[in-house]
Motif scaffolding. Sequence first.
Motif, PDB file in Angstrom:
ATOM      1  N   GLY A 213      36.038  17.679  46.193  1.00 28.20           N
ATOM      2  CA  GLY A 213      35.782  18.588  44.820  1.00 28.20           C
ATOM      3  C   GLY A 213      36.993  19.567  44.700  1.00 28.20           C
ATOM      4  N   ASP A 214      37.417  20.373  45.809  1.00 30.89           N
ATOM      5  CA  ASP A 214      38.411  21.320  45.923  1.00 30.89           C
ATOM      6  C   ASP A 214      39.731  20.527  45.348  1.00 30.89           C
ATOM      7  N   ARG A 215      40.085  19.434  45.780  1.00 31.68           N
ATOM      8  CA  ARG A 215      41.161  18.531  45.334  1.00 31.68           C
ATOM      9  C   ARG A 215      40.973  18.422  43.937  1.00 31.68           C
ATOM     10  N   ALA A 216      39.884  18.076  43.379  1.00 27.91           N
ATOM     11  CA  ALA A 216      39.947  17.654  41.987  1.00 27.91           C
ATOM     12  C   ALA A 216      40.182  18.834  41.308  1.00 27.91           C
ATOM     13  N   LEU A 217      39.380  19.954  41.716  1.00 27.29           N
ATOM     14  CA  LEU A 217      39.599  21.373  40.878  1.00 27.29           C
ATOM     15  C   LEU A 217      41.200  21.855  40.965  1.00 27.29           C
ATOM     16  N   ASP A 218      41.711  21.556  42.009  1.00 27.54           N
ATOM     17  CA  ASP A 218      43.181  21.701  42.032  1.00 27.54           C
ATOM     18  C   ASP A 218      43.888  21.010  41.091  1.00 27.54           C
ATOM     19  N   ASP A 219      43.510  19.650  41.074  1.00 28.16           N
ATOM     20  CA  ASP A 219      44.220  18.880  39.941  1.00 28.16           C
ATOM     21  C   ASP A 219      43.868  18.999  38.538  1.00 28.16           C
ATOM     22  N   GLU A 220      42.726  20.133  38.307  1.00 22.82           N
ATOM     23  CA  GLU A 220      42.206  20.273  37.160  1.00 22.82           C
ATOM     24  C   GLU A 220      41.391  19.252  36.494  1.00 22.82           C
ATOM     25  N   GLU A 221      41.104  18.633  37.344  1.00 21.92           N
ATOM     26  CA  GLU A 221      40.014  17.125  37.323  1.00 21.92           C
ATOM     27  C   GLU A 221      38.394  17.618  37.463  1.00 21.92           C
ATOM     28  N   TYR A 222      38.134  18.784  36.321  1.00 23.83           N
ATOM     29  CA  TYR A 222      37.009  19.556  36.527  1.00 23.83           C
ATOM     30  C   TYR A 222      35.852  18.882  36.586  1.00 23.83           C
ATOM     31  N   LEU A 223      35.614  17.739  35.707  1.00 22.99           N
ATOM     32  CA  LEU A 223      34.222  16.919  35.591  1.00 22.99           C
ATOM     33  C   LEU A 223      34.136  16.270  37.158  1.00 22.99           C
ATOM     34  N   THR A 224      35.291  15.532  37.566  1.00 23.25           N
ATOM     35  CA  THR A 224      35.089  15.088  38.824  1.00 23.25           C
ATOM     36  C   THR A 224      34.465  15.988  40.089  1.00 23.25           C
ATOM     37  N   ALA A 225      35.197  17.038  40.056  1.00 21.23           N
ATOM     38  CA  ALA A 225      35.114  18.062  41.101  1.00 21.23           C
ATOM     39  C   ALA A 225      33.629  18.635  40.851  1.00 21.23           C
ATOM     40  N   LEU A 226      32.962  18.991  39.524  1.00 17.34           N
ATOM     41  CA  LEU A 226      31.704  19.043  39.384  1.00 17.34           C
ATOM     42  C   LEU A 226      30.570  18.223  39.953  1.00 17.34           C
ATOM     43  N   TYR A 227      30.945  16.938  39.731  1.00 14.94           N
ATOM     44  CA  TYR A 227      30.048  15.713  40.354  1.00 14.94           C
ATOM     45  C   TYR A 227      30.199  15.680  41.807  1.00 14.94           C
ATOM     46  N   LEU A 228      31.255  15.864  42.258  1.00 14.95           N
ATOM     47  CA  LEU A 228      31.328  15.944  43.650  1.00 14.95           C
ATOM     48  C   LEU A 228      30.603  16.933  44.283  1.00 14.95           C
ATOM     49  N   ARG A 304      33.243  27.559  38.434  1.00 12.52           N
ATOM     50  CA  ARG A 304      34.579  27.446  38.007  1.00 12.52           C
ATOM     51  C   ARG A 304      34.824  26.208  37.516  1.00 12.52           C
ATOM     52  N   CYS A 305      34.180  25.020  37.734  1.00 10.69           N
ATOM     53  CA  CYS A 305      34.174  23.685  37.004  1.00 10.69           C
ATOM     54  C   CYS A 305      33.752  24.008  35.650  1.00 10.69           C
ATOM     55  N   PHE A 306      32.715  24.516  35.517  1.00  5.26           N
ATOM     56  CA  PHE A 306      32.352  24.875  34.032  1.00  5.26           C
ATOM     57  C   PHE A 306      33.165  25.551  33.255  1.00  5.26           C
ATOM     58  N   GLU A 307      33.950  26.546  33.991  1.00  5.71           N
ATOM     59  CA  GLU A 307      34.899  27.376  33.203  1.00  5.71           C
ATOM     60  C   GLU A 307      36.163  26.584  32.712  1.00  5.71           C
ATOM     61  N   GLY A 308      36.499  25.759  33.830  1.00  9.02           N
ATOM     62  CA  GLY A 308      37.828  24.609  33.466  1.00  9.02           C
ATOM     63  C   GLY A 308      37.141  23.666  32.286  1.00  9.02           C
ATOM     64  N   LEU A 309      36.046  23.412  32.133  1.00  9.28           N
ATOM     65  CA  LEU A 309      35.589  22.553  31.121  1.00  9.28           C
ATOM     66  C   LEU A 309      35.427  23.216  29.831  1.00  9.28           C
ATOM     67  N   ASN A 310      35.347  24.698  29.844  1.00  4.60           N
ATOM     68  CA  ASN A 310      35.136  25.342  28.601  1.00  4.60           C
ATOM     69  C   ASN A 310      33.736  25.451  28.536  1.00  4.60           C
ATOM     70  N   ARG A 311      32.894  25.522  29.534  1.00  6.86           N
ATOM     71  CA  ARG A 311      31.111  25.455  29.168  1.00  6.86           C
ATOM     72  C   ARG A 311      30.825  26.699  29.987  1.00  6.86           C
ATOM     73  N   TYR A 312      30.938  27.659  29.105  1.00  3.77           N
ATOM     74  CA  TYR A 312      30.905  29.008  29.772  1.00  3.77           C
ATOM     75  C   TYR A 312      29.207  29.447  29.831  1.00  3.77           C
ATOM     76  N   TRP A 313      28.316  28.747  29.175  1.00  5.78           N
ATOM     77  CA  TRP A 313      27.182  29.208  29.351  1.00  5.78           C
ATOM     78  C   TRP A 313      26.643  28.694  30.934  1.00  5.78           C
ATOM     79  N   PRO A 314      26.673  27.443  31.385  1.00  2.00           N
ATOM     80  CA  PRO A 314      26.277  27.137  32.645  1.00  2.00           C
ATOM     81  C   PRO A 314      26.998  27.872  33.715  1.00  2.00           C
TER      82      PRO A 314
END
Lengths: 912, 108
Positions: A213-228, A304-314
């Motif tokens: 997840g951290d790796r995906a987050l670093d690569d800005e793959e927020y959705l993958t990170a979130l699901y991991l 942080r994943c949600f922020e990266g996805l511009n989903r600020y409510w969750p």
Amino acid sequence: MCTFSLQSLSRCAPVAVAVFIFLAAAASAQDQLAPPESMATSALLKTTRSLLESRQLADAIPYLQEVVGRYSSMDGDEAVQTRATTLHQLGLCLLETGDYEQAAARLGEFVETYPQHESAPLSRFLILEAYAWQDDPAQMTQYIERLDASGGLDALLSVFGREEADVYRHAVLSLVIAYARTADFENMQRFLPYCDADARSDTGLNLALIEGGDRALDDEEYLTALYLYRTVQKTGDLLAGYNRRIEELEAELAAPPPWVPQRERDAQQAEREAEQERLVRLKAEREEMAGSNYDIDLMLRMARCFEGLNRYWPACLLYRHIYTEFPESEPAEQCRYSAFQSLAVLGEPARAIEEGTTYRAMYPDGRFRDEVSLGLMHQHLALDEEEPAARLGRELLAQTPIHRYLDQVNYLMGYIRFQQQNYDDALDFFQTAAREWPNRLYAEESIYWAGMCNLFLSRFDEAVTVFKDYLDNPAWPEKNFAEDVTYRLGMARFGLGDFAASEQTFRDFLTRFPESGLVSEACSMIGDLRGAEGDLDTAIEFYARARKTAVTSEQEAYALFQAARVYELQNEWLEIISLMETYLAERGETGELAEASLWMARAWNARGEEQKALDICCETVLRYGGNPQLASVDLLLQQLIKESGVDRGGAEYAQKVLARLADDRSAACGSEGSRVLCLRLTALFAEISPDGDDAQALLDEPSLDGFTPLPLLVRAREALRQGRPDEVDPVYDRFMEQFAGIDSAAQMANLKIRALIDAGRFGAALSLARESFETYSGYPDAGRTQKLMADALRNLKEYDAAIELYNEFLTVREWRGELTPQVIYWIGVCRAKQDRITEAFAYFQRVYVLYELYPEWMAKAYAASIDCLEKLGRQDEIVKTWREMVANPAIAATPEGQQAQQQLDRLQKEAP
Amino acid sequence: MKMLKNSLLYLLLSAAPVFAADAEAVLERARAAAGEERYAAALEHLAQIQAFHYRETGAMPEALFYIAWIYQQTKAPERSADAVRELNRFYPESRWTLKANRDILTEQ
């Protein structure tokens, strides 16, 4: 040992689980090994076996390779079996020693050459694992797809349904861990269902999921990170897994060891000791897990994943959950700040303010103190709460230690002052921001606004300097405000009276910014400048260009009516009529109906065609008057009323209007579908006809449906005239609901303020007057609002404050007129109430000396001055004043004048 | 006695934290808000599913479908498409994914 601190996640890399089929009793490793190629085959096999048994895997690799090479050309079942087994072992050793590329190649060769070998299914897993460790998801996916296409995947997965599936449990866990670690979510999901509960709560797997997840987050793959991260087990699940494994291990160790032959006893003992150590380790891990911030860290990552996805409510909900459920935890402060930021991004300023204010109260010296306070200023401004923003800004300017974003605080303070039209203060703030922090974010913007302040303060010289310096400043090669500043420079030069330079600037602007939204305005300015020089034809050309390039209806209308003014100078009345006809034909209801019609009427009047002029206005009213949304029809009607003269029905023009529209009015009021037009015409008639029935008819209407601005104003005025102020409330509400943005809204607000005063609700009147004055400060009716504000204060007995406002009224040239004598009179009344009789007398005297056009107020001023003279004991002057009053026929006709006459009569009777 | 036992059992069951029921209640609130065109409120409710009820495989795709739908209504097609892509990637077999592909992608 793996640690649960996610911040310092170490690589608890699971190693491939090798099932060494050769592994038997341990044998001692040989110290000195001969090169494999020099050995006899029997010695080679013995050495290889010995190295494997002693787990000297790296050393074993060349020997295994030599065995594979020698047996490749041999025939016979035994030779084939030996080669197959050795090839498999070679793959395992390469995997264990980290040579994943070679491992994948060798194991691939093995399953391809010996697809039916008993180790083939496991080897297929291990190939995937080797790919996974190479961080090569593409190869993994290709391999799986190849297997899938050949039906091999089903065969591979089917082993899990069999009893001997235990053999593969560790292999699949390793595979899933490898996929998780490389953030290959899809492949991980494919095999995850084959992990049992123990495997799912395996520490290695969960840490690998986080690592992936951290790796995906670093690569800005927020959705993958979130699901991991979502696949990670929470503390409760992991603790349950630990408890289960600990219980099983304890039960196993508590049972007596099974009988084994004497030669295996040492190995058995060693194994039990290893299990005991494992038990101790598991318990320690469980303790560490129970006391960790594991869940909080996980939620923070998901946020942080949600922020990266511009989903600020969750994201916001997670932050709030953390600081609510774990208020003492270290991240609680940051979460409060992050929740504040999320709400700000979500456009929830009121909730953001609540969050930010709580942060400041809880963490006065917090890490994000300056970010939050600056953000709060922004949020107040988003709610148009300028004063709270300014209050906070002042606090931050005085803050020690110095605010980190003082440049932005200064900029925002400038912005607030600019909004409040306090351009002097705004200029100071903008200049400070630009001067003190020339390299910060807001420096460029501050300079632009400093120039704008100078422009608004009519300091054109300074504005020219600021704008020119900005355009010449090499600090910003890419100037964000170049377009606007060039246009404003033209305006500043215009204000300065440097018309040639101004025109040249606008012409430069047109060359440099041909796509700008201000092109139309620049063309209009050149038109104005050429027109002022008498070059009317060029002016007309530029106005035409301005209309053509207009991007707003205001730009088009400005150029249109300026062109009409030029034609007026040229007496080109037919050009005006043609221009307006074309405009109305093109724009129809969306155009400036009233002004265009009035221009046409003016042109026809100038040509001596009065009836045509009236017809144009009346036709526009009749054509568009049924549409309640078109407030410009009411504007046109108000213009007709103005031209009909103030003395009701007295003007000849009014009679013509009444005659022209009488039938249309009867028809509209007789038809159910023409209510809006009927109400508008009735209001017009009420304003210009001597008959008071029309206003009464509007007041008697049971419903306000279909009422447009003019009928609403007439109804409110009539209600006030009849002393029914409460009836103004619904009229006002209706007006503000539908027409708050139009010019006559200020008139409506004034009627409501008047109604509140008449009803004795002075506090409410004052409050509404203040609000209205702010909203409609630039409107012509603002003067009346100012007076009403003072009236409310006077009724509240706040005489000094009232006088201050009355005096402010008197300083504004545009407000001078019928209200001026009233204002002076009321100042006198205030002074009289304060027992400052001499001053009061002077004010009353000023009214009747200077404002003869307003006999009603002259009479009141005379009467009030007589009261003053009585209090001052100047009896002789009273008689003189009475005589002065009755000598003026206009005053003599007023109630005060009649009373003066009665007093004089009484004196005459009493005289000897 | 049997009745008492049943009542106790019912009480125990109803007092137990039933995650799915929570998710359904949240979804119901989101549906109601969306039905009244209170889209910001609906998105706030749906955020609860995304933040806390993501293990409910039934709730997540439904929530994503509504998110896609709301963004479609509020003229934010990119965000709507993001939600549909998420459905296709992570819940390819869900009926909400099929519905989104049919009703939302088609209209876009």
